[in-house]
Design a protein around this motif. Structure first.
Motif, PDB file in Angstrom:
ATOM      1  N   ASN A 177     -59.880  17.397 -51.292  1.00 30.84           N
ATOM      2  CA  ASN A 177     -60.525  18.357 -52.302  1.00 30.84           C
ATOM      3  C   ASN A 177     -59.733  19.714 -51.899  1.00 30.84           C
ATOM      4  N   ALA A 178     -59.662  20.027 -50.759  1.00 31.10           N
ATOM      5  CA  ALA A 178     -59.058  21.328 -50.281  1.00 31.10           C
ATOM      6  C   ALA A 178     -57.769  21.344 -50.569  1.00 31.10           C
ATOM      7  N   LEU A 179     -56.922  20.414 -50.130  1.00 35.31           N
ATOM      8  CA  LEU A 179     -55.390  20.491 -50.692  1.00 35.31           C
ATOM      9  C   LEU A 179     -55.138  20.375 -52.120  1.00 35.31           C
ATOM     10  N   TYR A 180     -56.137  19.625 -53.069  1.00 30.49           N
ATOM     11  CA  TYR A 180     -56.028  19.626 -54.474  1.00 30.49           C
ATOM     12  C   TYR A 180     -56.142  21.110 -54.880  1.00 30.49           C
ATOM     13  N   VAL A 181     -57.092  21.543 -54.450  1.00 27.92           N
ATOM     14  CA  VAL A 181     -57.409  23.063 -55.068  1.00 27.92           C
ATOM     15  C   VAL A 181     -56.339  23.930 -54.438  1.00 27.92           C
ATOM     16  N   ILE A 182     -55.628  23.960 -53.250  1.00 28.67           N
ATOM     17  CA  ILE A 182     -54.515  24.437 -52.988  1.00 28.67           C
ATOM     18  C   ILE A 182     -53.329  24.269 -53.721  1.00 28.67           C
ATOM     19  N   ILE A 183     -53.179  23.101 -54.001  1.00 30.05           N
ATOM     20  CA  ILE A 183     -52.175  22.825 -55.067  1.00 30.05           C
ATOM     21  C   ILE A 183     -52.180  23.467 -56.447  1.00 30.05           C
ATOM     22  N   LYS A 184     -53.683  23.178 -57.015  1.00 39.01           N
ATOM     23  CA  LYS A 184     -53.877  23.590 -58.308  1.00 39.01           C
ATOM     24  C   LYS A 184     -53.947  24.946 -58.493  1.00 39.01           C
ATOM     25  N   VAL A 185     -54.270  25.730 -57.476  1.00 37.71           N
ATOM     26  CA  VAL A 185     -54.081  27.288 -57.424  1.00 37.71           C
ATOM     27  C   VAL A 185     -52.767  27.755 -57.389  1.00 37.71           C
ATOM     28  N   SER A 186     -52.097  27.244 -56.574  1.00 35.31           N
ATOM     29  CA  SER A 186     -50.741  27.703 -56.245  1.00 35.31           C
ATOM     30  C   SER A 186     -49.638  27.534 -57.043  1.00 35.31           C
ATOM     31  N   LEU A 187     -49.776  26.354 -57.612  1.00 42.86           N
ATOM     32  CA  LEU A 187     -48.813  25.912 -58.621  1.00 42.86           C
ATOM     33  C   LEU A 187     -48.306  26.792 -59.730  1.00 42.86           C
ATOM     34  N   PRO A 188     -49.088  27.342 -60.454  1.00 47.79           N
ATOM     35  CA  PRO A 188     -48.569  28.354 -61.627  1.00 47.79           C
ATOM     36  C   PRO A 188     -47.673  29.308 -61.249  1.00 47.79           C
TER      37      PRO A 188
END
Length: 90
Positions: free
Chosen positions: A12-23
């Motif tokens: 979940n933490a890695l998913y949130v990190i990717i989701k937030v940093s991707l844009p």
């Protein structure tokens, strides 16, 4: 705390990190690609030309998407702390 709980928290933490940093990373990539094409077409080989437009584009992306990024991170943190009792047991 079990291995499954740690694995789920990590996922979940890695998913949130990717989701937030991707844009922001995509904005930087697209601006860099456009500037590289411009440099190739015009034969301008100035190395510092890419920095200022990228910084401005990233700054604008953070202004536009900053509240969404913060809300996403806060939601994850609240979810993590609200289920804290499930992770601690004797």
């Amino acid at each position: 705390m079990t291995i499954d709980a740690v694995s789920e928290m990590t996922n979940n933490a890695l998913y949130v990190i990717i989701k937030v940093s991707l844009p922001v990373l995509l904005v930087s990539l697209i601006v860099g690609l456009i500037i590289s094409i411009f440099q190739t077409v015009t034969s301008i080989q100035e190395q510092t030309l890419t920095f200022v437009p990228k910084i401005i584009a990233i700054f604008l992306a953070l202004i536009l998407l900053g509240s969404w990024m913060m809300n996403t991170m806060v939601e994850y943190t609240v979810q993590l702390w609200s289920s804290f009792s499930q992770y601690v047991h004797r």
